[in-house]
Design a protein around this motif. Structure first.
Motif, PDB file in Angstrom:
ATOM      1  N   LYS A 155      19.620  30.845  36.450  1.00 12.98           N
ATOM      2  CA  LYS A 155      18.675  29.444  36.479  1.00 12.98           C
ATOM      3  C   LYS A 155      17.491  29.307  37.338  1.00 12.98           C
ATOM      4  CE  LYS A 155      20.711  24.692  36.701  1.00 12.98           C
ATOM      5  NZ  LYS A 155      21.653  24.416  36.918  1.00 12.98           N
ATOM      6  N   TYR A 156      17.429  29.928  38.532  1.00 15.03           N
ATOM      7  CA  TYR A 156      16.274  30.222  39.984  1.00 15.03           C
ATOM      8  C   TYR A 156      15.609  30.694  40.012  1.00 15.03           C
ATOM      9  CZ  TYR A 156      20.233  26.057  40.350  1.00 15.03           C
ATOM     10  OH  TYR A 156      20.724  24.594  40.169  1.00 15.03           O
ATOM     11  N   SER A 157      15.383  32.117  38.969  1.00 15.49           N
ATOM     12  CA  SER A 157      14.468  33.483  39.693  1.00 15.49           C
ATOM     13  C   SER A 157      14.724  33.656  40.650  1.00 15.49           C
ATOM     14  CB  SER A 157      13.579  32.748  39.235  1.00 15.49           C
ATOM     15  OG  SER A 157      13.608  32.289  38.201  1.00 15.49           O
ATOM     16  N   LEU A 158      15.850  33.919  41.063  1.00 17.06           N
ATOM     17  CA  LEU A 158      16.268  33.939  42.212  1.00 17.06           C
ATOM     18  C   LEU A 158      16.610  35.882  42.540  1.00 17.06           C
ATOM     19  CD1 LEU A 158      18.924  31.806  43.721  1.00 17.06           C
ATOM     20  CD2 LEU A 158      16.352  31.566  44.177  1.00 17.06           C
ATOM     21  N   SER A 159      16.121  36.554  43.400  1.00 19.80           N
ATOM     22  CA  SER A 159      16.468  38.305  43.768  1.00 19.80           C
ATOM     23  C   SER A 159      18.077  38.320  44.394  1.00 19.80           C
ATOM     24  CB  SER A 159      15.404  38.744  44.536  1.00 19.80           C
ATOM     25  OG  SER A 159      15.589  38.994  45.512  1.00 19.80           O
ATOM     26  N   LYS A 160      18.570  38.868  44.286  1.00 20.97           N
ATOM     27  CA  LYS A 160      20.136  38.985  44.875  1.00 20.97           C
ATOM     28  C   LYS A 160      19.531  39.955  45.635  1.00 20.97           C
ATOM     29  CE  LYS A 160      23.399  40.526  41.017  1.00 20.97           C
ATOM     30  NZ  LYS A 160      24.319  41.524  40.508  1.00 20.97           N
ATOM     31  N   GLU A 161      18.781  40.438  46.484  1.00 16.92           N
ATOM     32  CA  GLU A 161      18.560  40.326  47.886  1.00 16.92           C
ATOM     33  C   GLU A 161      18.345  39.424  48.646  1.00 16.92           C
ATOM     34  OE1 GLU A 161      16.885  42.193  44.955  1.00 16.92           O
ATOM     35  OE2 GLU A 161      18.798  43.901  44.890  1.00 16.92           O
ATOM     36  N   GLN A 162      17.978  38.347  48.038  1.00 17.77           N
ATOM     37  CA  GLN A 162      17.781  37.079  49.343  1.00 17.77           C
ATOM     38  C   GLN A 162      18.841  36.076  48.857  1.00 17.77           C
ATOM     39  OE1 GLN A 162      15.018  35.235  46.176  1.00 17.77           O
ATOM     40  NE2 GLN A 162      15.504  33.719  46.733  1.00 17.77           N
ATOM     41  N   ILE A 163      19.919  36.198  48.664  1.00 14.35           N
ATOM     42  CA  ILE A 163      21.363  35.335  48.201  1.00 14.35           C
ATOM     43  C   ILE A 163      22.187  36.138  48.930  1.00 14.35           C
ATOM     44  CG2 ILE A 163      20.230  33.445  46.182  1.00 14.35           C
ATOM     45  CD1 ILE A 163      22.172  35.009  45.181  1.00 14.35           C
ATOM     46  N   ILE A 164      22.965  34.928  49.994  1.00 15.01           N
ATOM     47  CA  ILE A 164      24.147  35.942  50.127  1.00 15.01           C
ATOM     48  C   ILE A 164      25.148  34.986  49.977  1.00 15.01           C
ATOM     49  CG2 ILE A 164      23.074  37.183  52.211  1.00 15.01           C
ATOM     50  CD1 ILE A 164      24.067  34.710  54.082  1.00 15.01           C
ATOM     51  N   VAL A 165      26.809  35.931  49.856  1.00 22.87           N
ATOM     52  CA  VAL A 165      27.810  34.940  49.720  1.00 22.87           C
ATOM     53  C   VAL A 165      27.761  34.146  51.110  1.00 22.87           C
ATOM     54  CG1 VAL A 165      30.278  34.468  48.652  1.00 22.87           C
ATOM     55  CG2 VAL A 165      28.361  35.582  47.781  1.00 22.87           C
ATOM     56  N   ALA A 166      28.522  32.518  51.543  1.00 23.99           N
ATOM     57  CA  ALA A 166      28.482  32.007  52.275  1.00 23.99           C
ATOM     58  C   ALA A 166      29.775  32.435  52.751  1.00 23.99           C
ATOM     59  CB  ALA A 166      27.928  31.089  52.343  1.00 23.99           C
ATOM     60  N   SER A 167      31.372  31.816  51.318  1.00 23.51           N
ATOM     61  CA  SER A 167      32.222  31.756  50.854  1.00 23.51           C
ATOM     62  C   SER A 167      32.331  31.657  49.605  1.00 23.51           C
ATOM     63  CB  SER A 167      33.076  30.918  51.563  1.00 23.51           C
ATOM     64  OG  SER A 167      32.504  29.107  50.372  1.00 23.51           O
ATOM     65  N   GLN A 168      34.381  31.977  49.433  1.00 22.35           N
ATOM     66  CA  GLN A 168      34.675  32.432  48.225  1.00 22.35           C
ATOM     67  C   GLN A 168      36.704  31.995  48.168  1.00 22.35           C
ATOM     68  OE1 GLN A 168      33.797  36.326  46.623  1.00 22.35           O
ATOM     69  NE2 GLN A 168      33.828  37.231  48.920  1.00 22.35           N
ATOM     70  N   TYR A 169      36.664  31.098  47.108  1.00 23.29           N
ATOM     71  CA  TYR A 169      37.837  30.442  47.198  1.00 23.29           C
ATOM     72  C   TYR A 169      38.319  30.179  45.985  1.00 23.29           C
ATOM     73  CZ  TYR A 169      35.269  26.271  48.684  1.00 23.29           C
ATOM     74  OH  TYR A 169      35.072  25.281  48.327  1.00 23.29           O
ATOM     75  N   GLN A 170      39.389  29.705  45.744  1.00 19.62           N
ATOM     76  CA  GLN A 170      40.075  29.058  44.574  1.00 19.62           C
ATOM     77  C   GLN A 170      40.012  27.798  44.382  1.00 19.62           C
ATOM     78  OE1 GLN A 170      42.823  31.200  41.970  1.00 19.62           O
ATOM     79  NE2 GLN A 170      44.295  29.385  41.221  1.00 19.62           N
ATOM     80  N   GLN A 171      40.329  26.761  44.002  1.00 18.00           N
ATOM     81  CA  GLN A 171      40.009  25.042  44.111  1.00 18.00           C
ATOM     82  C   GLN A 171      40.973  24.859  43.292  1.00 18.00           C
ATOM     83  OE1 GLN A 171      40.010  23.318  46.866  1.00 18.00           O
ATOM     84  NE2 GLN A 171      41.197  21.943  45.854  1.00 18.00           N
ATOM     85  N   ASP A 172      42.395  24.206  43.411  1.00 17.22           N
ATOM     86  CA  ASP A 172      43.243  23.900  41.877  1.00 17.22           C
ATOM     87  C   ASP A 172      42.946  22.152  42.047  1.00 17.22           C
ATOM     88  OD1 ASP A 172      43.885  26.309  41.427  1.00 17.22           O
ATOM     89  OD2 ASP A 172      45.689  26.691  42.684  1.00 17.22           O
ATOM     90  N   TYR A 173      42.087  22.232  40.595  1.00 15.25           N
ATOM     91  CA  TYR A 173      42.431  20.676  40.885  1.00 15.25           C
ATOM     92  C   TYR A 173      44.099  20.250  40.187  1.00 15.25           C
ATOM     93  CZ  TYR A 173      38.537  20.162  42.441  1.00 15.25           C
ATOM     94  OH  TYR A 173      37.054  20.791  43.317  1.00 15.25           O
ATOM     95  N   PHE A 174      44.709  19.870  40.848  1.00 15.45           N
ATOM     96  CA  PHE A 174      46.663  19.413  39.460  1.00 15.45           C
ATOM     97  C   PHE A 174      46.238  18.335  38.335  1.00 15.45           C
ATOM     98  CE2 PHE A 174      50.166  16.767  40.413  1.00 15.45           C
ATOM     99  CZ  PHE A 174      50.650  17.537  40.067  1.00 15.45           C
ATOM    100  N   TYR A 175      45.442  17.229  39.081  1.00 17.75           N
ATOM    101  CA  TYR A 175      45.848  16.400  38.124  1.00 17.75           C
ATOM    102  C   TYR A 175      45.237  16.241  36.823  1.00 17.75           C
ATOM    103  CZ  TYR A 175      47.845  13.330  42.206  1.00 17.75           C
ATOM    104  OH  TYR A 175      49.043  13.445  43.424  1.00 17.75           O
TER     105      TYR A 175
END
Length: 300
Positions: free
Chosen positions: A66-86
């Motif tokens: 989408k943003y024409s980025l390269s994998k080398e220039q981005i890092i994952v800061a956090s990753q987690y599962q979020q549940d929306y109960f309702y």
């Protein structure tokens, strides 16, 4: 030489001999690090990276495309599962930093179909709407309690009073700048009127800001207090906080729920007596914080 002296001398000799024998055996038994389980630290080779979860890979691929980025220039800061109960939905959320531009992204992967989006605000708003559709303005604990109560039975509640303070944060900051030249300089420099060099002055400005918030909050709460008093109930408030505390009947709670000044109604009473004689039953700190009132400068 008497008998006791002889025994002492022989005892010393025996200790020395046994000591020499022990250290000789110990040295031969641990002649190398491997013998005691210590392996040499590798001097070359990079550690094996942890595998990236497939859903995170999907989120990264979405950003790259989408943003024409390269994998080398981005890092994952956090990753987690979020549940929306309702909403009965769950998402894998990945927070990503762009090292090249300092931009940040938050990507959501729907666990039901692995579709990808960045619409977390829309999802959270939908969650709140689904919750409101189910419980109205009543928080779930109170909703469940009322189901088993009689019409005239009373319960302690906290009412979040909806509405805006008379002065906005910008208005308050402008007032502080008028009162304190140092606050004006700080506003021009950093946008923060409390960012002055003198600690005591900073605390004085902060106290004046909190005084303004308390004054405006009192005005906001006045109609709510008057309304509850008119119904025959005593209402109390906490300085600077947009909440009214009262003990109301089930009929009264359901009666005021539709009124525009009512934001949300929370269950406040305790089903069990506390073991210590303190203000624990009236501690609503987490409730206040959850609505953005933290007592700090600018917290309104």
């Amino acid at each position: 030489m008497n008998a006791n002296s002889a025994k002492l001398i022989w005892g010393v000799i025996l200790v020395v001999v046994l000591g020499i024998g022990y250290f000789s055996l110990a040295h031969s038994a641990i002649s190398s690090p491997q013998d005691i389980g210590i392996m040499p630290t590798p001097t070359s080779g990079a550690p094996t990276p942890e595998p990236v979860p497939p859903l995170t890979e999907r989120a990264l691929a979405y950003l790259v495309e989408k943003y024409s980025l390269s994998k080398e220039q981005i890092i994952v800061a956090s990753q987690y599962q979020q549940d929306y109960f309702y909403l009965e939905k769950s998402y894998w959320i990945v927070d990503v930093l762009d090292l090249k531009s300092d931009a940040s992204y938050q990507v959501l992967v729907d666990l039901s179909d692995e579709s990808v989006s960045e619409d977390i605000l829309i999802i959270e708003r939908a969650e709140q709407e689904a919750k409101r559709a189910r419980f109205g303005k009543l928080e779930p604990d109170l909703f469940e309690r009322l189901e088993s109560m009689k019409e005239d039975e009373e319960v302690q509640v906290v009412i979040w009073v909806a509405g805006e303070l008379e002065r906005s944060e910008q208005d308050r900051y402008s007032a502080l700048a008028t009162m304190y030249p140092e606050a004006q300089e700080a506003l021009e420099r950093s946008g923060n009127p409390f960012d002055v060099g003198d600690y005591d002055l900073s605390m004085e400005i902060s106290r004046e800001h909190l005084r303004m918030i308390a004054e405006d909050t009192k005005k906001l709460l006045a109609p709510a207090v008057e309304r509850l008093n008119a119904l025959g109930y005593e209402a109390t408030t906490a300085e600077g906080m947009p909440y009214v505390f009262a003990t109301l009947s089930k009929a009264a709670i359901l009666g005021i729920e539709p009124e525009t000044w009512v934001g949300s109604i929370y269950l406040a009473d305790q089903s069990e007596e506390p073991e210590i004689d303190t203000a624990v039953p009236s501690d609503h700190v987490s409730l206040v914080w959850s609505n953005g009132f933290d007592g700090g400068p600018g917290g309104a």
